[in-house]
Enzyme design. Structure first.
Site, short mmCIF file in Angstrom:
data_model
loop_
_atom_site.label_atom_id
_atom_site.label_comp_id
_atom_site.label_asym_id
_atom_site.label_seq_id
_atom_site.Cartn_x
_atom_site.Cartn_y
_atom_site.Cartn_z
N PHE A 45 -10.10 -0.07 3.11
CA PHE A 45 -8.69 -0.35 3.44
C PHE A 45 -7.81 0.36 2.43
O PHE A 45 -7.98 0.18 1.22
CB PHE A 45 -8.39 -1.85 3.44
CG PHE A 45 -6.97 -2.14 3.85
CD1 PHE A 45 -6.61 -2.17 5.20
CD2 PHE A 45 -5.98 -2.32 2.90
CE1 PHE A 45 -5.28 -2.38 5.58
CE2 PHE A 45 -4.65 -2.54 3.27
CZ PHE A 45 -4.31 -2.57 4.62
N ASP A 99 -9.35 3.61 -5.26
CA ASP A 99 -8.26 2.72 -4.88
C ASP A 99 -8.53 1.39 -5.60
O ASP A 99 -9.44 0.66 -5.25
CB ASP A 99 -8.26 2.53 -3.36
CG ASP A 99 -7.14 1.61 -2.87
OD1 ASP A 99 -6.69 0.75 -3.67
OD2 ASP A 99 -6.75 1.71 -1.70
N LYS A 143 -0.40 -4.15 -6.03
CA LYS A 143 -0.55 -5.60 -5.97
C LYS A 143 -0.09 -6.30 -7.25
O LYS A 143 1.09 -6.49 -7.44
CB LYS A 143 -1.97 -5.96 -5.55
CG LYS A 143 -2.21 -5.61 -4.06
CD LYS A 143 -3.25 -6.45 -3.37
CE LYS A 143 -3.11 -6.42 -1.86
NZ LYS A 143 -3.77 -5.29 -1.20
C1 LIG Z 1 -3.37 -4.19 -0.26
C2 LIG Z 1 -4.09 -2.91 -0.37
C3 LIG Z 1 -3.46 -1.68 -0.09
C4 LIG Z 1 -2.07 -1.58 0.45
O1 LIG Z 1 -1.11 -2.08 -0.42
P1 LIG Z 1 0.37 -2.43 0.13
O2 LIG Z 1 1.13 -2.80 -1.10
O3 LIG Z 1 0.21 -3.55 1.09
O4 LIG Z 1 0.88 -1.20 0.78
C5 LIG Z 1 -4.19 -0.53 -0.29
N1 LIG Z 1 -5.46 -0.56 -0.72
C6 LIG Z 1 -6.10 -1.71 -1.00
C7 LIG Z 1 -7.48 -1.69 -1.52
C8 LIG Z 1 -5.44 -2.94 -0.81
O5 LIG Z 1 -6.08 -4.08 -1.05
#
Ligand SMILES: *Cc1c(COP(=O)(O)O)cnc(C)c1O
Length: 402
Positions: A138, A223, A252
């Protein structure tokens, strides 16, 4: 407080806000690991706002920093220098890769910046542009980041997707090798897949990706938006594997509850962007940066990352007792305080709802996984209370077993 008022707020939100989330309780206030609903209900918050308020709600140091900076300078645009952004950039270099950062307002934007950096780097390095991403990953909801996300439920209906992404199987190094071509510029992984179901990468996999990228002269990207910031018991999840990526993203909990994202690069990649190649009106907002600096200060002073590692072990042990007790609970998966209870049947939503009824907020990660993201500074009492509520809930959903 009247029930009618609760319904009014819920109705306002659902009547006038687009239907992108299935919302439940109406929350009015948070303090530490607790949130308070308008109907008088109190919850132990093991979502931390989806791993955003890692120090709990309304941490005094974060509140203080926000107030102080709000009175000083709320916004200046990126046409000018300001103190909190400079100090935060230095901190991110120190805790990151020793290079520079680009500040954005969210995770998806930080990943967008990383993808753009890869494209720019690749165009000057043999015309490479493709990013090999993992299935079940994700990376966000913008067009580029949903195209990089290896889950069809996120992509469905949004064709045509952004070109330039190839997919390999997480924890299968051979599939990554097979996906790399002379167009490949980078490989992107989450060291612990969060939304994908709390799945940690295998050591050989992460180290193999690093070696492969070195061999091919391409970039390794992480990420760290969910698994970073101490969540897994190290500041960044890649630290568990003894490797460093060429660039990674954080968001986050980076802003302690305020919207903030960062692309953090190695020195070698720190000069790829030049004036005009990327930008953001709000990126590096002084109030969000001041909040973030307060977060890092508390991390240092209260040894938050070590606490997360210690409590991650305790919480895991507690959850493992449910694997023993219930046939329907298959395993505890994840790292540190990013833990999932894996269920045999697709009951995650049902268990999440029952937990909430009992006073504990949790997330799901797909139909089979109840995901817990407690505050990293949780107390022993929080831990015991949560385990008791989870036990009671599993009794309700699966019945008391002998
Ligand atoms: C939440 C998340 C995102 C996206 O972040 P947003 O602030 O919602 O755009 C991207 N990568 C990972 C692994 C996430 O958990």
């Amino acid at each position: 407080m009247s029930n009618e008022k609760t319904e009014d707020i819920a109705a306002l939100c659902s009547d006038y806000q687009m239907d992108t989330y299935a919302r439940t309780a109406t929350l009015v206030r948070g303090k530490g690991s607790r949130v308070f609903a308008e109907n008088g209900m109190q919850y132990l918050d093991f979502t931390s706002g989806i791993s955003v308020v890692n120090l709990g709600h309304a941490h005094p140091a974060v509140v203080e920093a926000i107030k102080g900076q709000a009175e000083q300078l709320v916004h200046s645009s990126n046409l000018f220098y300001n103190e909190p952004v400079g100090r935060l950039a230095k901190k991110l270099s120190q805790v990151g890769l020793g290079g520079k950062c680009f500040l954005a307002n969210s995770g998806a934007e930080a990943n967008e910046a990383m993808i753009k950096l890869v494209r720019l780097w690749g165009s000057a390095n043999g015309g490479r542009y493709e990013v090999v991403c993992m299935r079940n990953s994700f990376h966000g909801r913008t067009l580029a980041t949903l195209s990089a996300t290896g889950q069809s439920k996120v992509q469905k209906g949004f064709d045509p997707l952004m070109p330039g992404f190839a997919f390999a199987t997480f924890n299968d190094l051979e599939s990554v090798k097979a996906a790399v071509t002379d167009k490949t510029a980078a490989v992107l992984i989450e060291c612990v897949q969060g939304e994908g179901g709390c799945i940690p990468a295998a050591e050989e996999f992460v180290q193999g990706v690093r070696a492969l990228c070195d061999e091919k002269g391409i970039l390794m990207l992480c990420d760290e938006i969910q698994c970073g910031m101490g969540r897994t018991g190290k500041m960044w999840a890649f630290e568990h594997y003894g490797v460093k990526p060429d660039a990674f993203t954080a968001a986050k909990s980076l802003g302690g509850g305020l919207p903030l994202g960062a692309l953090i690069a190695s020195p070698a990649l720190s000069g790829v962007f030049t004036p005009g190649s990327h930008g953001s009106t709000f990126g590096g907002n002084p109030v969000a940066c001041a909040a973030s600096l307060a977060v890092f200060k508390v991390y240092d002073e209260e040894k938050i990352v070590d606490h997360a590692a210690e409590y991650g072990e305790l919480f895991r042990k507690g959850l493992e007792a449910f694997v023993e007790k219930y046939d329907q609970v298959l395993e505890v998966r994840g790292k540190g305080l990013l833990l999932g209870l894996v269920l045999k049947d697709p009951d995650a939503q049902k268990v999440q709802d029952e937990l909430r009824n009992g006073g504990l907020l949790a997330c799901v990660a797909g139909p089979h996984v109840v995901r817990f993201l407690p505050p990293l500074n949780m107390s022993e009492d929080d831990l015991e209370e949560a385990l008791e509520m989870i036990g009671d809930t599993l009794d309700i959903v699966y019945g008391e077993e002998e």
